[in-house]
Design an enzyme around this catalytic site. Structure first.
Site, PDB file in Angstrom:
ATOM      1  CG  HIS A   1      -1.861   1.181   1.242  1.00 61.35           C
ATOM      2  ND1 HIS A   1      -1.524   2.405   1.760  1.00 61.35           N
ATOM      3  CD2 HIS A   1      -3.123   1.317   0.770  1.00 61.35           C
ATOM      4  CE1 HIS A   1      -2.545   3.243   1.615  1.00 61.35           C
ATOM      5  NE2 HIS A   1      -3.524   2.595   1.019  1.00 61.35           N
ATOM      6  CB  SER A   2       1.218   4.215   0.552  1.00 59.48           C
ATOM      7  OG  SER A   2       1.757   5.511   0.483  1.00 59.48           O
ATOM      8  CB  ALA A   3       6.069   4.074  -0.160  1.00 57.97           C
TER       9      ALA A   3
END
Length: 522
Positions: free
Chosen positions: A213-215
């Protein structure tokens, strides 16, 4: 780079293929080590903090991870794996907060397995990766996932973060000085560990899916183009992808010097500075890495770099050249419809600025005004897909359900789907989080999402084991995507998820503009 198998037989339980699960409930034996897992949850055993590499401390700071070693002649040892370990040393967000909590002895994994799993279970495996700067895997628990579908094994990875994981400068390309992208190499080593050891926990090493998730989603996508064995995984899930520049080593020189100066290692050149940094205390390292927003350099965020080894070129270039692993993908859709930046949920943005132009300049310092004009013209309040979707099976979603605990409950912000999928988690600083209880409607929606995700893990198709009332998720080959949301009438038995049509010109415009810009960007 890594120990690959030709190792003296007296070393590394991590490279010894486990042969059995011990008779004692909730235990697994690897070599001479017996790990006692946590059996408090119904039908699930959780093994917390199982090491996959040696502690990267002292001279192993900024070195590629080294497998755990254990003499076969040593007596059998029972290791308590019933409680979560400390997270890796945390970084700050850049908003004036301080990181520093955690440990450097953190290269470990948490494993969630059905309580009745054996070495013959051959269950598919999900490997979860969080973001580059801060994060604690226990903030995204998977016990309820395995309880919902006890046909999987889930593993979450602790890896080096912030400056400790992603310090870079040209001199670090010399093995005598150090290694680059060590945080990413930690992830690779964890995937290698899975190949060698996951059968002991009931998993099938030939059926591994990476989720992030995200980075962490950026990491998942980087594994698609990384110079690593294709056998490490067979599918990727990328949620709310945090996309950023992948700089060259020369572009990171300024960041290295700023970090070294803040840590008290400003003199003597990079080789002497690295020696100084390896001796520095965490009380010096943590403030230095947290000062990144003040660095007088354009490439200041702690991210992977082009090292010519594990990451050989700009990812978009590799994708456009066809140099990527052709595996099925679920990806959080990019939707810049409110004009503020790049997002995967409806109002998601990680952009530091009020416009697309300011956001692009923050994350991609080499972007030109002409590039920005081309992008704004190509994507005016519209959606677009990733460049590789035409060459592999991709399932796209736009998450469209707000986190009800936020101050603006109608804003569908970054990480909103994490709140729903991970028992109402709202992560904070230094590895902390706060969980809030989901109501009946939210729980029903959460179960829909988890069913799609675990169906993909089991079969590389989110529809094979979805809930009966959930709609069939089309792949991008049909130019459609899912809008993930609760039933607007508040039903717990009827799905609110809808199918949206993606205009054909969006994909073609994306390919045209990206092909023009990519050769100039790093």
């Amino acid at each position: 780079m890594l120990v690959l198998g030709l190792v003296v037989s007296a070393l590394a339980w991590a490279i010894v293929v486990p042969t059995f699960v011990t008779a004692r409930p909730g235990t697994v034996q690897l070599g001479r080590n017996i790990f006692q897992g946590n059996t408090s949850a119904r039908d699930v055993t959780v093994f917390y903090g199982v090491p996959y590499a040696q502690a990267p401390v002292g001279n192993l700071r900024w070195r590629a991870p080294r497998p755990v070693t254990c003499l076969h002649s040593a007596p059998t040892k029972v290791i308590d794996a019933t409680s979560p370990p400390l997270p890796c040393v945390q970084g700050g967000t850049g908003a004036g907060d301080a990181g520093g909590a955690g440990s450097e002895d953190c290269l470990k994994v948490n494993i969630y397995a059905p309580a009745n799993a054996t070495t013959r279970s051959n269950l598919p495996v999900l490997v979860y990766i969080h973001a580059y700067i801060l994060g604690n895997p226990v903030n995204w628990p998977f016990t309820h996932w395995v309880q919902q579908d006890p046909n999987v094994v889930v593993l979450s990875v602790y890896y080096r973060l912030s400056a400790i994981g992603f310090l870079a400068t040209p001199e670090l390309a010399d093995p005598a000085v150090g290694d680059l992208n060590v945080g990413f190499l930690d992830q690779v080593e964890a995937l290698r560990w899975v190949q060698k050891n996951i059968r002991a926990f009931g998993g099938d090493p030939s059926r591994v899916t990476i989720d992030g998730h995200s980075a962490g989603a950026s990491s998942a996508e980087l594994h698609l183009v990384a110079n690593e064995p294709p056998s490490l995984f067979r599918g990727v899930i990328a949620q709310s992808v945090f996309r950023h520049a992948i700089p060259t080593l020369e572009q990171k020189r300024g960041q290295f010097q700023e970090f070294a100066r803040h840590a008290g290692c400003a003199t003597g050149g990079p080789v002497a500075q690295m020696a100084c940094l390896r001796k520095a205390s965490l009380t010096a390292i943590a403030p230095a890495q947290d000062a990144w927003t003040s660095y007088e350099t354009p490439y200041k965020s702690w991210t992977p770099v082009i090292d010519g080894k594990i990451i050989r070129d700009i990812p978009s270039t590799l994708l456009l050249q066809g140099k990527f692993k052709r595996v099925p993908v679920i990806v959080g859709y990019v939707d810049p419809s409110d004009g503020r930046g790049i997002r995967a949920t409806t109002n998601d943005t990680l952009v530091f600025g009020a416009t697309i132009a300011l956001g692009l300049k923050t994350f991609f310092p080499q972007v030109t005004e002409g590039d920005i004009t081309d992008l704004e013209r190509a994507f005016p309040a519209s959606n677009y897909s990733d460049p590789f979707v035409v060459q592999t099976t991709v399932y796209v979603y736009r998450y469209n359900q707000p986190n009800p605990t936020l101050q603006q409950p109608t804003n569908i912000a970054h990480a909103a789907e994490n709140w729903m999928m991970f028992e109402g988690t709202n992560t904070g600083l230094n590895g902390t989080t706060e969980f809030t209880e989901l109501n009946a409607v939210e729980t029903a929606f959460s179960e829909e999402l988890i069913a799609y995700w675990l169906s993909f893990v089991r079969s590389q198709n989110p529809n094979a084991h979805k809930l009966a009332h959930s709609p069939t998720w089309p792949s991008t080959r049909s130019m459609t995507r899912l809008a993930l949301q609760e039933d607007p009438a508040g039903s717990t038995t009827r799905s609110g998820i809808t199918i949206e049509v993606e205009p054909a010109d969006e994909v073609s415009m994306c390919a045209e503009v990206i092909r023009k810009i990519v050769p100039e960007q790093h």
